[in-house]
Scaffold this motif. Structure first.
Motif, mmCIF file in Angstrom:
data_model
loop_
_atom_site.group_PDB
_atom_site.id
_atom_site.type_symbol
_atom_site.label_atom_id
_atom_site.label_comp_id
_atom_site.label_asym_id
_atom_site.label_seq_id
_atom_site.Cartn_x
_atom_site.Cartn_y
_atom_site.Cartn_z
ATOM 1 N N ARG A 87 0.850 -1.194 0.000
ATOM 2 C CA ARG A 87 0.000 0.000 0.000
ATOM 3 C C ARG A 87 0.876 1.231 0.000
ATOM 4 N NH1 ARG A 87 -3.713 -0.177 4.938
ATOM 5 N NH2 ARG A 87 -2.975 1.934 4.818
ATOM 6 N N ARG A 88 0.517 2.182 -0.802
ATOM 7 C CA ARG A 88 1.245 3.438 -0.843
ATOM 8 C C ARG A 88 0.557 4.413 0.100
ATOM 9 N NH1 ARG A 88 1.992 7.293 -5.932
ATOM 10 N NH2 ARG A 88 3.443 8.698 -4.931
ATOM 11 N N PRO A 89 1.301 5.048 0.995
ATOM 12 C CA PRO A 89 0.666 5.982 1.923
ATOM 13 C C PRO A 89 0.108 7.195 1.183
ATOM 14 C CG PRO A 89 3.053 6.041 2.164
ATOM 15 C CD PRO A 89 2.731 4.944 1.203
ATOM 16 N N ALA A 90 -0.883 7.816 1.790
ATOM 17 C CA ALA A 90 -1.492 9.009 1.200
ATOM 18 C C ALA A 90 -0.463 10.126 1.145
ATOM 19 C CB ALA A 90 -2.701 9.443 2.023
ATOM 20 N N SER A 91 -0.589 10.973 0.131
ATOM 21 C CA SER A 91 0.351 12.085 0.005
ATOM 22 C C SER A 91 0.046 13.132 1.076
ATOM 23 C CB SER A 91 0.234 12.719 -1.379
ATOM 24 O OG SER A 91 -1.009 13.385 -1.510
ATOM 25 N N TRP A 92 1.014 14.014 1.311
ATOM 26 C CA TRP A 92 0.829 15.066 2.315
ATOM 27 C C TRP A 92 -0.331 15.985 1.951
ATOM 28 C CZ3 TRP A 92 2.186 14.959 7.049
ATOM 29 C CH2 TRP A 92 3.313 14.270 7.440
ATOM 30 N N GLU A 145 -3.045 15.185 0.695
ATOM 31 C CA GLU A 145 -4.283 14.512 1.101
ATOM 32 C C GLU A 145 -4.421 14.460 2.622
ATOM 33 O OE1 GLU A 145 -4.505 11.442 -2.692
ATOM 34 O OE2 GLU A 145 -3.735 10.744 -0.778
ATOM 35 N N ARG A 146 -3.294 14.385 3.340
ATOM 36 C CA ARG A 146 -3.334 14.252 4.801
ATOM 37 C C ARG A 146 -3.425 15.572 5.545
ATOM 38 N NH1 ARG A 146 1.684 10.657 6.274
ATOM 39 N NH2 ARG A 146 2.342 10.847 4.141
#
Length: 52
Positions: A25-30, A32-33
């Protein structure tokens, strides 16, 4: 005792194999966070004056 160690090693290797087989899984981009993080209140200790 040796059989127990062999069983534990076998179980652990199976866990690692299953984990590596799962798609990464690729973490959400900044971008998006950040909106969600910006809306959270600060902890009680962090609301005081900043001393540098």
């Amino acid at each position: 005792m040796e059989r127990v160690a062999e069983h534990l090693l076998s179980a652990r290797l199976k866990q690692l194999d299953e984990r590596s087989a799962a798609p990464a899984r690729r973490p959400a981009s900044w971008t998006e966070r950040l909106p969600g993080l910006a809306g959270r209140p600060l902890d009680g200790d962090a609301t005081g004056a900043v001393i540098a």
